[in-house]
Design a protein around this motif. Structure first.
Motif, PDB file in Angstrom:
ATOM      1  N   GLY A   1       8.101   7.154  -4.130  1.00 21.69           N
ATOM      2  CA  GLY A   1       7.059   7.266  -5.151  1.00 21.69           C
ATOM      3  C   GLY A   1       6.883   6.059  -6.053  1.00 21.69           C
ATOM      4  O   GLY A   1       6.196   6.151  -7.083  1.00 21.69           O
ATOM      5  N   PHE A   2       7.456   4.905  -5.675  1.00 23.83           N
ATOM      6  CA  PHE A   2       7.350   3.715  -6.518  1.00 23.83           C
ATOM      7  C   PHE A   2       6.138   2.871  -6.111  1.00 23.83           C
ATOM      8  O   PHE A   2       5.743   2.841  -4.942  1.00 23.83           O
ATOM      9  CB  PHE A   2       8.615   2.867  -6.422  1.00 23.83           C
ATOM     10  N   ASP A   3       5.579   2.174  -7.102  1.00 29.40           N
ATOM     11  CA  ASP A   3       4.518   1.191  -6.881  1.00 29.40           C
ATOM     12  C   ASP A   3       5.216  -0.152  -6.700  1.00 29.40           C
ATOM     13  O   ASP A   3       5.712  -0.738  -7.668  1.00 29.40           O
ATOM     14  CB  ASP A   3       3.576   1.169  -8.090  1.00 29.40           C
ATOM     15  N   VAL A   4       5.271  -0.664  -5.465  1.00 36.45           N
ATOM     16  CA  VAL A   4       6.190  -1.746  -5.119  1.00 36.45           C
ATOM     17  C   VAL A   4       5.467  -3.093  -5.004  1.00 36.45           C
ATOM     18  O   VAL A   4       4.417  -3.198  -4.357  1.00 36.45           O
ATOM     19  CB  VAL A   4       6.909  -1.439  -3.787  1.00 36.45           C
ATOM     20  N   TYR A   5       6.087  -4.113  -5.611  1.00 37.74           N
ATOM     21  CA  TYR A   5       5.626  -5.505  -5.514  1.00 37.74           C
ATOM     22  C   TYR A   5       6.791  -6.363  -5.023  1.00 37.74           C
ATOM     23  O   TYR A   5       7.965  -6.036  -5.247  1.00 37.74           O
ATOM     24  CB  TYR A   5       5.151  -6.025  -6.877  1.00 37.74           C
TER      25      TYR A   5
ATOM     26  N   HIS B   1       0.827  -1.202   0.000  1.00 37.62           N
ATOM     27  CA  HIS B   1       0.000   0.000   0.000  1.00 37.62           C
ATOM     28  C   HIS B   1       0.866   1.259   0.000  1.00 37.62           C
ATOM     29  O   HIS B   1       1.948   1.262   0.619  1.00 37.62           O
ATOM     30  CB  HIS B   1      -0.905   0.032   1.238  1.00 37.62           C
ATOM     31  N   PRO B   2       0.423   2.332  -0.613  1.00 33.76           N
ATOM     32  CA  PRO B   2       1.157   3.605  -0.511  1.00 33.76           C
ATOM     33  C   PRO B   2       1.220   4.064   0.941  1.00 33.76           C
ATOM     34  O   PRO B   2       0.336   3.761   1.749  1.00 33.76           O
ATOM     35  CB  PRO B   2       0.317   4.565  -1.371  1.00 33.76           C
ATOM     36  N   LEU B   3       2.261   4.795   1.293  1.00 36.60           N
ATOM     37  CA  LEU B   3       2.421   5.284   2.657  1.00 36.60           C
ATOM     38  C   LEU B   3       1.459   6.434   2.936  1.00 36.60           C
ATOM     39  O   LEU B   3       1.229   7.281   2.069  1.00 36.60           O
ATOM     40  CB  LEU B   3       3.858   5.747   2.892  1.00 36.60           C
TER      41      LEU B   3
ATOM     42  N   LYS C   1       3.803  12.346  -5.888  1.00 40.18           N
ATOM     43  CA  LYS C   1       3.703  11.972  -7.292  1.00 40.18           C
ATOM     44  C   LYS C   1       4.256  10.572  -7.459  1.00 40.18           C
ATOM     45  O   LYS C   1       5.394  10.279  -7.129  1.00 40.18           O
ATOM     46  CB  LYS C   1       4.490  12.957  -8.160  1.00 40.18           C
ATOM     47  N   ARG C   2       3.429   9.664  -7.998  1.00 42.33           N
ATOM     48  CA  ARG C   2       3.804   8.275  -8.126  1.00 42.33           C
ATOM     49  C   ARG C   2       4.429   7.978  -9.488  1.00 42.33           C
ATOM     50  O   ARG C   2       4.005   8.510 -10.508  1.00 42.33           O
ATOM     51  CB  ARG C   2       2.586   7.356  -7.942  1.00 42.33           C
ATOM     52  N   HIS C   3       5.460   7.134  -9.489  1.00 45.73           N
ATOM     53  CA  HIS C   3       6.030   6.667 -10.751  1.00 45.73           C
ATOM     54  C   HIS C   3       5.057   5.720 -11.426  1.00 45.73           C
ATOM     55  O   HIS C   3       4.426   4.883 -10.782  1.00 45.73           O
ATOM     56  CB  HIS C   3       7.363   5.952 -10.498  1.00 45.73           C
ATOM     57  N   ARG C   4       4.952   5.827 -12.728  1.00 50.44           N
ATOM     58  CA  ARG C   4       3.983   5.019 -13.458  1.00 50.44           C
ATOM     59  C   ARG C   4       4.399   3.556 -13.549  1.00 50.44           C
ATOM     60  O   ARG C   4       3.555   2.668 -13.577  1.00 50.44           O
ATOM     61  CB  ARG C   4       3.793   5.590 -14.872  1.00 50.44           C
ATOM     62  N   MET C   5       5.682   3.290 -13.590  1.00 50.69           N
ATOM     63  CA  MET C   5       6.158   1.931 -13.831  1.00 50.69           C
ATOM     64  C   MET C   5       6.280   1.144 -12.530  1.00 50.69           C
ATOM     65  O   MET C   5       6.954   1.574 -11.594  1.00 50.69           O
ATOM     66  CB  MET C   5       7.507   1.976 -14.541  1.00 50.69           C
ATOM     67  N   PRO C   6       5.645  -0.032 -12.424  1.00 49.09           N
ATOM     68  CA  PRO C   6       5.757  -0.849 -11.208  1.00 49.09           C
ATOM     69  C   PRO C   6       7.187  -1.337 -10.994  1.00 49.09           C
ATOM     70  O   PRO C   6       7.954  -1.543 -11.949  1.00 49.09           O
ATOM     71  CB  PRO C   6       4.819  -2.032 -11.477  1.00 49.09           C
ATOM     72  N   LEU C   7       7.543  -1.557  -9.744  1.00 47.19           N
ATOM     73  CA  LEU C   7       8.854  -2.073  -9.373  1.00 47.19           C
ATOM     74  C   LEU C   7       8.654  -3.404  -8.655  1.00 47.19           C
ATOM     75  O   LEU C   7       7.856  -3.493  -7.713  1.00 47.19           O
ATOM     76  CB  LEU C   7       9.582  -1.098  -8.453  1.00 47.19           C
ATOM     77  N   VAL C   8       9.391  -4.442  -9.066  1.00 51.01           N
ATOM     78  CA  VAL C   8       9.238  -5.779  -8.505  1.00 51.01           C
ATOM     79  C   VAL C   8      10.552  -6.212  -7.864  1.00 51.01           C
ATOM     80  O   VAL C   8      11.595  -6.243  -8.523  1.00 51.01           O
ATOM     81  CB  VAL C   8       8.827  -6.804  -9.583  1.00 51.01           C
TER      82      VAL C   8
END
Length: 848
Positions: free
Chosen positions: A577-581, A523-525, A542-549
């Motif tokens: 700002g990363f979308d983290v998996y 989840h975002p902080l 501002k979130r980065h568009r590209m997911p990070l795994v």
């Protein structure tokens, strides 16, 4: 071991595991927010608010340390609200509340309306009410209305029944009356009927002859002494306290019960903690003689707040109770108002009983002539070197006292009522912090000297003469506290080691599962900023568009990327700002020995990244792999020619395995002979039964530790030396949960890795290897690459990891050395400012 014995052992372990899980779920805790400042209220008023610590001869650091310990009491999750006031040198140094007065109880729904806890919230003191009652009776003695040596039957004739005619007021006050408790099984509702309670006490015989044994009186003494006061003065106990104590001191709530207009302000109490199993349930019944939860629920009712229950329902704020004990420390005077004569206070606080086993509490206790509990040296119920402290505990976790040696008065009021839980450790840390940060000049030596009958002059001479630990009071005090804390912490680690392991706490959802494999989306902080290794990191909106795994190595659990909050790589990247998996390959066992390298790359990696793309709604993504996880990122991209992998970060990932220090030399020496032997015999490692090559995690742990045996020994020595330090323990045990519990290596996967990566060094020599029936060539990778290695990494040194740049086909590729060994490079103290920041900056520019 026979199959029958092995099966019995497995069933026993399963039962233990089930019991622990049931106990964990049965524990009653409140919701503790991550941001403690959001639920903290500080008294900043001009008249009652906190002063600068220097005015009370304290340091800001000391005050902060004490408040941190108070927060630790709240963080146990056992108290909806915690109220704390500390006075020193007569000044209010801390007057704060944390949590909620109402609405955040363990049984309150998530959406319940909450009432913040404030320094002005009145709290029921329960048995700490006896402190005020005792002084009211001593005040009666001061005026000549009663004689403390008179028999109780002189004032209450019916009390003489059952052989109690010789019991005196002094015996009641000092807990030596022989009537310490109500009969077993009494409904707590009877407390609302004063006459019925008094009749029950009067007609029953004593538990033991009066005066022979010390036995803390929780309820009975209050009704007896309160009745004497009423019969002698013609006033109710409430009116007497208002006229003679609360009124002159200008206290609003300080009295029995609450006025109808104030009842909505009172903090509610809640039963919390683990269920009271034997022997704790027996202990609770011994003290209360009734069900714990019934008394707690009764205390929240209007009828309870309307009544006068002498030993139970006194309401006050933490500031008012600290002021009351300051009054006693000042010999009966506070802020120019005299309430008791100095002689009355000295009589009430004079030691009455020697240290002996209390027959109710089953603890060694000392009491004063007013029934106040006393501390002890080197350690007692009020902290270290607290021999001259006087105060009261109240129903599980209230604590109010004064310490003339340190010139402090303290009030800690809480609204959780646990029987079992980690409260004891948290309270011990608070008491030790108070003792240490409020120590006075020379008083520690005096306290230490008294048990040995040394005078002040002798103690001072000894302190001046000595230079070592044996006689230096400050050093002895500090050393004693550290030893006691070490014992407490080690006991807690033995019983509940999970208390010190904080890994995997960042919230997220499992979006994909396949056998051992799981994929988690974080989840975002919600915070505006986070702290990482002492470094403040603003949370980018501002979130980065590209997911990070994130891809972990096989022998490391997924939480390696999410250790304790201040050392969590996941939280750092979320803040950036990363979308983290996170891909987690689970905990393989011997039954998974046939899981192949091909399955990890072509099935699990492919399925995991497909799940990420579906959840994120985007095809492009970035991969971030550590050690073998970095090789997984490279080999997956190479073998499947996945053009949607836009960026790859590898950390301590070996490519030229024959450059891996001593192990690399061994592989290079035996590689060629092994291949020739295989050709000559027609049988090689790849032909063996995978179960023979399956490596249990314990062997991996031993192998890893053998790479730095001196460091392992040093780590254990450091642990012993720092066992008193909870913060150190948290870091040590959380990290040990990873490096001392490495996961199994499936035999079939190890076959491929041994044959191609280590012995043949296929990636180092030619940059390719076979995965199943497919060829994976690193030269087919075209996306940007950022490779890292640790300056002190003896497992994957720079020359082994740097080979990545020579083998990939990417035009944009970089290599960087950052401080740390094989593990320190990713989670060491320098990692956030070095590796984390560099990799996040690099990825951020390419994740738009």
């Amino acid at each position: 071991m026979s199959d029958k014995r092995r099966g019995a052992s497995s069933r026993a372990l399963a039962r233990i595991g089930t019991a622990r899980e049931i106990a964990r779920r049965a524990a009653v805790h409140v919701r503790v927010p991550e941001d403690l400042d959001a639920v903290t209220r500080v008294d900043i008023s001009a008249s009652t608010g906190e002063v600068d610590p220097s005015e009370a001869e304290m340091s800001r650091r000391g005050v902060d340390a004490i408040w941190k310990a108070v927060q630790g009491v709240y963080e146990t999750g056992l108290h909806p609200g915690v109220f704390f006031c500390l006075r020193r040198r007569g000044k209010v140094v801390i007057n704060r509340a944390i949590g909620h007065a109402r609405g955040n109880g363990p049984k309150d729904p998530d959406g319940a309306e909450t009432v913040p806890a404030t320094p002005d919230t009145p709290v029921c003191l329960f048995s700490a009410s006896n402190a005020v009652l005792a002084m009211a009776v001593h005040h009666l003695s001061e005026t000549g209305a009663v004689n403390l040596l008179d028999p109780v039957s002189h004032y209450i004739p019916e009390f003489a029944a059952g052989g109690k005619e010789s019991i005196t007021l002094h015996g009641i006050l000092t807990h030596r009356s022989g009537v310490p408790a109500m009969p077993q099984g009494v409904d707590p509702a009877i407390l609302l009927d004063r006459e019925k309670c008094l009749s029950l006490i009067c007609r029953n015989a004593p538990f033991h002859p009066g005066g022979r044994h010390t036995a803390y009186r929780f309820l009975t003494g209050g009704f007896i002494l309160g009745e004497i006061l009423t019969r002698v003065t013609g006033m109710s106990l409430r009116d007497y306290v208002a006229e003679n104590i609360a009124g002159p001191l200008g206290m609003r709530f300080f009295n029995y019960g609450l006025a109808p207009e104030d009842q909505d302000l009172a903090a509610f109490n809640h039963r919390t903690g683990q269920p009271a199993a034997f022997p704790f349930s027996l202990y609770a019944k011994r003290i209360l003689r009734a069900r714990w939860d019934r008394l707690v629920n009764l205390s929240n009712s209007p009828a309870f707040m309307d009544a006068v229950i002498p030993s139970v329902n006194f309401f006050a704020t933490a500031r008012e109770m600290a002021a009351f004990f300051q009054l006693l420390a000042n010999q009966g005077e506070l802020d120019g108002v005299r309430v008791f004569s100095p002689l009355t206070v000295r009589r009430a606080l004079t030691v009455s009983t020697a240290m002996e086993l209390d027959r109710t509490l089953l603890l060694p206790m000392r009491y004063t002539a007013g029934g106040f509990m006393m501390g002890a040296s080197p350690v007692g119920i009020f902290g270290t070197y607290s021999r001259n402290c006087t105060g009261y505990w109240g129903f599980s976790s209230h604590l109010c006292w004064s310490d003339p040696g340190r010139d402090i008065s303290v009030s800690l009021l809480t609204t959780g009522k646990p029987i079992v839980g980690p409260l004891t450790t948290a309270m011990a840390r608070l008491l030790f912090s108070l003792s240490w940060n409020c120590r006075g000049k020379g008083h520690d030596m005096v306290s230490m000297a008294k048990p040995f009958q040394l005078g002040k002059g002798e103690a001072a001479a000894m302190a001046k003469k000595s230079r070592g630990l044996a006689y230096n009071p400050d050093r002895i005090s500090e050393f004693s506290e550290k030893v006691l804390l070490s014992l407490v912490h080690e006991g807690e680690r033995r019983m509940r080691k999970s208390v010190y392991t904080l890994s995997g706490q960042t919230p997220g959802d499992i979006i994909h599962e396949d056998g051992l494999l799981t994929v988690k989306h974080y989840h975002p902080l919600a915070e505006d900023e986070i702290t990482v290794q002492g470094m403040t990191v603003p949370v980018e909106k501002k979130r980065h568009r590209m997911p990070l795994v994130f891809i972990p190595p096989l022998m490391a659990p997924g939480f390696a990327f999410d250790l304790y909050p201040e050392r969590s790589l996941v939280r750092y990247y979320l803040a950036r700002g990363f979308d983290v998996y996170l891909v987690d390959f689970g905990k393989p066992g011997r039954e998974h020995a046939r899981v192949s390298f091909e399955h990890y790359i072509l099935v699990w990696m492919a399925d995991a990244l497909a799940a990420v793309r579906k959840d994120a709604g985007r095809k492009g993504l970035s991969l971030w792999g550590y050690c073998m996880g970095g090789l997984f990122c490279l080999l997956y991209t190479a073998v499947l020619h996945d053009q949607n992998v836009k960026n790859i970060v590898t950390v301590a990932s070996p490519v030229d395995t024959h450059q891996m220090g001593a192990a690399g030399k061994i592989f290079s020496l035996v590689g060629l002979p092994a291949r020739k032997l295989e050709k000559a015999l027609g049988v090689g490692i790849a032909d063996l039964d995978p179960r023979l090559l399956h490596i249990p995690g314990i062997l991996g742990t031993i192998g890893f530790n053998l790479t730095n045996p001196i460091g392992v020994v040093k780590s254990q020595v450091d642990l012993l030396v720092n066992l008193w330090d909870r913060k150190y323990l948290t870091g040590h045990d959380t990290l040990s949960q990873w490096i001392n519990n490495l996961l199994d290596y499936p035999g079939s996967t190890l076959q491929d890795i041994l044959v191609q990566i280590f012995l043949a060094n296929s990636l180092g020599r030619k940059g390719s290897m076979t995965i199943g029936e497919k060829e994976a060539s690193l030269s087919d990778i075209r996306c940007p690459i950022m490779a890292f290695a640790g300056t002190g990494d003896k497992i994957v040194p720079e020359r082994s990891a740097r080979m990545i740049l020579d083998r990939v086909g990417s035009k944009e590729k970089e290599f960087a050395l950052t401080p740390g060994g094989h593990i320190g490079v990713i989670i060491g103290s320098a990692a956030p400012a070095q590796l984390w920041k560099q990799s996040a900056d690099w990825l951020g520019e390419r994740s738009l």
